[in-house]
Design a protein around this motif. Structure first.
Motif, PDB file in Angstrom:
ATOM      1  N   GLN A  71       0.723  -1.262  -0.261  1.00 11.65           N
ATOM      2  CA  GLN A  71       0.071  -0.041  -0.129  1.00 11.65           C
ATOM      3  C   GLN A  71       0.898   1.405   0.147  1.00 11.65           C
ATOM      4  O   GLN A  71       0.515   2.097  -0.696  1.00 11.65           O
ATOM      5  CB  GLN A  71      -0.885  -0.072   1.384  1.00 11.65           C
ATOM      6  CG  GLN A  71      -1.918  -1.040   1.401  1.00 11.65           C
ATOM      7  CD  GLN A  71      -2.790  -0.754  -0.025  1.00 11.65           C
ATOM      8  OE1 GLN A  71      -3.219  -1.913  -0.782  1.00 11.65           O
ATOM      9  NE2 GLN A  71      -3.500   0.239  -0.033  1.00 11.65           N
ATOM     10  N   ASP A  85      -6.348   8.483  -2.527  1.00 12.28           N
ATOM     11  CA  ASP A  85      -7.167   8.538  -1.228  1.00 12.28           C
ATOM     12  C   ASP A  85      -7.669   7.385  -0.716  1.00 12.28           C
ATOM     13  O   ASP A  85      -7.421   6.869   0.293  1.00 12.28           O
ATOM     14  CB  ASP A  85      -8.140   9.507  -1.422  1.00 12.28           C
ATOM     15  CG  ASP A  85      -7.990  11.034  -1.734  1.00 12.28           C
ATOM     16  OD1 ASP A  85      -8.800  11.771  -2.378  1.00 12.28           O
ATOM     17  OD2 ASP A  85      -7.050  11.472  -1.296  1.00 12.28           O
ATOM     18  N   GLN A  86      -7.987   6.476  -1.805  1.00 14.94           N
ATOM     19  CA  GLN A  86      -8.413   5.261  -1.506  1.00 14.94           C
ATOM     20  C   GLN A  86      -7.023   4.056  -1.016  1.00 14.94           C
ATOM     21  O   GLN A  86      -7.242   3.616  -0.014  1.00 14.94           O
ATOM     22  CB  GLN A  86      -8.982   4.472  -2.697  1.00 14.94           C
ATOM     23  CG  GLN A  86      -9.344   2.979  -2.255  1.00 14.94           C
ATOM     24  CD  GLN A  86      -9.947   2.315  -3.561  1.00 14.94           C
ATOM     25  OE1 GLN A  86     -10.164   3.000  -4.862  1.00 14.94           O
ATOM     26  NE2 GLN A  86     -10.407   0.970  -3.290  1.00 14.94           N
ATOM     27  N   LEU A  88      -4.536   5.652   0.335  1.00 14.98           N
ATOM     28  CA  LEU A  88      -4.105   6.051   1.692  1.00 14.98           C
ATOM     29  C   LEU A  88      -5.060   5.548   2.763  1.00 14.98           C
ATOM     30  O   LEU A  88      -4.488   5.434   4.171  1.00 14.98           O
ATOM     31  CB  LEU A  88      -4.064   7.562   1.698  1.00 14.98           C
ATOM     32  CG  LEU A  88      -3.471   8.179   2.906  1.00 14.98           C
ATOM     33  CD1 LEU A  88      -1.845   7.919   3.080  1.00 14.98           C
ATOM     34  CD2 LEU A  88      -3.504   9.791   2.594  1.00 14.98           C
ATOM     35  N   SER A  89      -6.293   5.477   2.751  1.00 16.59           N
ATOM     36  CA  SER A  89      -7.151   5.050   3.542  1.00 16.59           C
ATOM     37  C   SER A  89      -7.072   3.668   3.867  1.00 16.59           C
ATOM     38  O   SER A  89      -7.028   3.363   5.212  1.00 16.59           O
ATOM     39  CB  SER A  89      -8.685   5.121   3.310  1.00 16.59           C
ATOM     40  OG  SER A  89      -9.666   4.658   4.038  1.00 16.59           O
ATOM     41  N   GLU A  90      -6.634   2.660   2.817  1.00 20.73           N
ATOM     42  CA  GLU A  90      -6.392   1.196   3.074  1.00 20.73           C
ATOM     43  C   GLU A  90      -5.246   0.975   3.782  1.00 20.73           C
ATOM     44  O   GLU A  90      -4.985  -0.005   4.788  1.00 20.73           O
ATOM     45  CB  GLU A  90      -6.388   0.648   1.790  1.00 20.73           C
ATOM     46  CG  GLU A  90      -7.522   0.518   1.219  1.00 20.73           C
ATOM     47  CD  GLU A  90      -7.613  -0.336  -0.237  1.00 20.73           C
ATOM     48  OE1 GLU A  90      -8.509  -0.590  -0.818  1.00 20.73           O
ATOM     49  OE2 GLU A  90      -6.403  -0.785  -0.646  1.00 20.73           O
ATOM     50  N   ARG A  92      -3.962   3.199   6.163  1.00 22.48           N
ATOM     51  CA  ARG A  92      -4.256   3.663   7.498  1.00 22.48           C
ATOM     52  C   ARG A  92      -4.941   2.556   8.357  1.00 22.48           C
ATOM     53  O   ARG A  92      -4.472   2.146   9.416  1.00 22.48           O
ATOM     54  CB  ARG A  92      -4.921   4.827   7.663  1.00 22.48           C
ATOM     55  CG  ARG A  92      -4.376   6.259   6.945  1.00 22.48           C
ATOM     56  CD  ARG A  92      -5.272   7.461   7.013  1.00 22.48           C
ATOM     57  NE  ARG A  92      -4.624   8.412   6.713  1.00 22.48           N
ATOM     58  CZ  ARG A  92      -5.251   9.638   6.150  1.00 22.48           C
ATOM     59  NH1 ARG A  92      -6.522   9.664   6.256  1.00 22.48           N
ATOM     60  NH2 ARG A  92      -4.473  10.619   5.977  1.00 22.48           N
ATOM     61  N   HIS A  93      -5.724   1.836   7.540  1.00 19.19           N
ATOM     62  CA  HIS A  93      -6.609   0.916   8.268  1.00 19.19           C
ATOM     63  C   HIS A  93      -5.692  -0.411   8.377  1.00 19.19           C
ATOM     64  O   HIS A  93      -5.641  -0.917   9.597  1.00 19.19           O
ATOM     65  CB  HIS A  93      -7.557   0.429   7.281  1.00 19.19           C
ATOM     66  CG  HIS A  93      -8.469  -0.973   7.800  1.00 19.19           C
ATOM     67  ND1 HIS A  93      -9.181  -0.766   8.941  1.00 19.19           N
ATOM     68  CD2 HIS A  93      -8.303  -2.167   7.479  1.00 19.19           C
ATOM     69  CE1 HIS A  93      -9.887  -2.016   9.313  1.00 19.19           C
ATOM     70  NE2 HIS A  93      -9.476  -2.681   8.140  1.00 19.19           N
ATOM     71  N   ILE A 145       1.083   8.274   6.067  1.00 17.72           N
ATOM     72  CA  ILE A 145      -0.379   8.470   6.382  1.00 17.72           C
ATOM     73  C   ILE A 145      -0.871   9.889   6.643  1.00 17.72           C
ATOM     74  O   ILE A 145      -1.913  10.214   6.497  1.00 17.72           O
ATOM     75  CB  ILE A 145      -0.864   7.644   7.352  1.00 17.72           C
ATOM     76  CG1 ILE A 145      -0.280   8.087   8.917  1.00 17.72           C
ATOM     77  CG2 ILE A 145      -0.660   6.249   7.111  1.00 17.72           C
ATOM     78  CD1 ILE A 145      -0.842   7.135   9.785  1.00 17.72           C
TER      79      ILE A 145
END
Length: 513
Positions: A71, A85-86, A88-90, A92-93, A145
């Motif tokens: 990622q 954005d997608q 980066l969100s994954e 972080r999760h 992140i």
């Protein structure tokens, strides 16, 4: 132990006690061993299951670390700007989950399954060695992140963080593998120890079972053979004694049966004699009333009628003398008129007494017309007496004694109500239902407590009669015909008298006299 048991043959009570004590002791030992082994096995299996969760979540960090690197490369890839954005969100999760799993694994915890097992010293050393790589992962990912736009990926610190992440990926994976191998080795050692403990417990249990067989069952079998021989001999002796007892018991049973039968016959005979005496008494009373009724009607009634006729003739003669003016006979005429009224009332009273003693309508037409006439005669300005029945004149007549009993109880119930209850309404019912004839006399008078009346037989009222004598008479009449008398009464709410006798309709013969 066998010698000890043989010595105890001199004492029959000591043998069962020692057998029992020895058996209980060995049984308790066996039960403790099996229970302890089961508890230990279950506890270790539960611990193994918890350690498997620790190993699974530790191994999962390897996959998560690779996913984090993937990622991170996609976030810093210029060609993936559209999915910045997608990605980066994954990132972080995945990093949040990875960081939580790693920190909990250091303490031997899996919060998702509420598992806590302290790590061994070797595992803790490996976690200390992997700490620099994990710290590098944290520092690199936290910089990535925090990116706000794809344009920031070309900044030198971002590229440096990416290089730091890639440089620590392989060492982190190798050390995670070492931790998983160490966990697996520790678990295998625990399972090996558990297998050894289970084997020892199995051997001890077998030895205990062999001890039970050698120390208990073998001597018990030998002793049992001796006991069986003694029992066979005792059974033969008991069989002979049992035959003798059966003969005696049969004789006693026959004697008891004869005594019981004689007692029953004597009691039945006494009851029959008592009923017969009472029946004869009642029959004598009814015959006496019939004779008295006939004498009053045929003797005194006819004589009073003749007196009335003579007085009427005298009155006519005096009237003629008065018309001729021979004397003042007004006062004599008035006296004669009063005398005639008195004689008329005497005749009526005589007929009433005769009817009460033995109403001819009861003998001639049956109990239904007799009770109906009794209800009509007892009506007054203050008391309303009504009668209803589901029996008709076309039905066969009741037995003579049954009709007399029903009539007398009705007569007594009405008399008691008028004298003591002062009702405004008395209702009489004579119905046939469920193979019984039911006579019900109810009133709305003052009522009373039936249980109190039973204790007042010795108390006299103003008319000289005991308050419950009428109830006693009704009860005795009902008993003579195997009937049941039931009295329900509540002070202020009236009284209900019910008589039930077995239903038997038949053509009854009555004397015409």
């Amino acid at each position: 132990m066998s010698e000890l048991l043989n010595d105890n043959t001199k004492n029959d009570q000591a043998i069962p006690f020692r057998f029992t004590r020895l058996y209980v002791t060995l049984f308790v030992v066996l039960a403790v061993l099996l229970t302890g082994g089961q508890i230990l096995t279950q506890w270790r299996l539960s611990t193994v299951q918890d350690e498997l969760w620790i190993i699974r979540y530790t191994a999962l960090q390897r996959h998560q670390s690779q996913q984090i690197v993937k990622q991170a490369l996609q976030v810093t890839d210029i060609n993936e700007r559209a999915n910045f954005d997608q990605n980066l969100s994954e990132l972080r999760h995945v990093f949040t989950t990875f960081e939580r799993y790693h920190l909990q694994s250091r303490e031997g915890k899996v919060s998702d399954h509420n598992v806590t097992i302290p790590n061994s010293a070797n595992v803790q050393v490996l976690y200390n060695e992997i700490n620099p790589e994990f710290t590098a992962f944290q520092r690199s990912i936290r910089r990535l992140i925090n990116l706000r736009s794809p344009d920031e990926v070309v900044q030198p610190d971002v590229q440096a963080s990416l290089k730091l992440l890639l440089a620590n990926e392989k060492p982190f994976l190798e050390e995670i593998d070492a931790i998983v191998r160490q966990h697996t080795g520790d678990l295998r050692n625990q399972l090996t120890r558990l297998e050894s403990i289970e084997l020892y417990l199995y051997i001890v249990s077998i030895l205990v079972l062999l001890g039970i067989g050698v120390l208990i069952f073998r001597p018990a079998t030998r002793r049992l053979k001796q006991t069986i021989a003694q029992l066979i001999e005792a059974e033969q002796q008991a069989s002979i004694a049992n035959k003798q007892l059966l003969s005696v018991n049969k004789s006693l049973s026959e004697t008891r049966q004869k005594l019981f039968e004689a007692t029953r016959l004597q009691y039945q005979q006494e009851m029959d004699e008592q009923k017969l005496r009472t029946s004869y008494l009642m029959a004598g009373q009814e015959d006496e009333r019939k004779r008295l009724s006939r004498e009053l009607h045929d003797g005194l009634g006819q004589m009073l009628t003749a007196i009335k006729l003579q007085i009427e003739g005298l009155e006519a003669g005096l009237k003629r003398a008065a018309q001729q003016g021979t004397s003042d006979l007004t006062a004599h005429s008035k006296n004669i008129s009063n005398l005639k009224k008195l004689v008329t009332q005497t005749i009526q009273e005589t007929r009433t007494i005769s009817n009460n003693l033995m109403p001819t309508v009861l003998s001639d037409f049956g109990v239904i017309p007799a009770i109906k006439m009794l209800a009509e005669n007892d009506r007054s300005e203050t008391i309303d007496v009504t009668f209803e029945s589901n029996l008709t004149a076309d039905d066969p007549r009741l037995d003579k004694n049954v009709e007399i009993m029903l009539y007398r109880i009705t007569q007594e119930a009405i008399s008691n109500a008028v004298r003591h209850a002062h009702p405004s309404h008395i209702h009489i019912e004579l119905i046939e239902r469920q193979n019984y004839v039911h006579l019900i006399v109810s009133d709305d008078g003052r009522g009373f407590r039936p249980e109190n009346q039973r204790s007042k037989l010795s108390h006299q009222t103003q008319d000289g009669r005991a308050p419950s004598q009428g109830l006693h008479n009704m009860q005795e009449r009902a008993k003579l015909l195997n009937g049941k008398l039931k009295i329900n009464s509540v002070p202020g709410k009236g009284t209900k008298v019910q008589v039930s006798i077995p239903y038997k309709m038949q053509s009854a013969h009555y004397d015409a006299n």
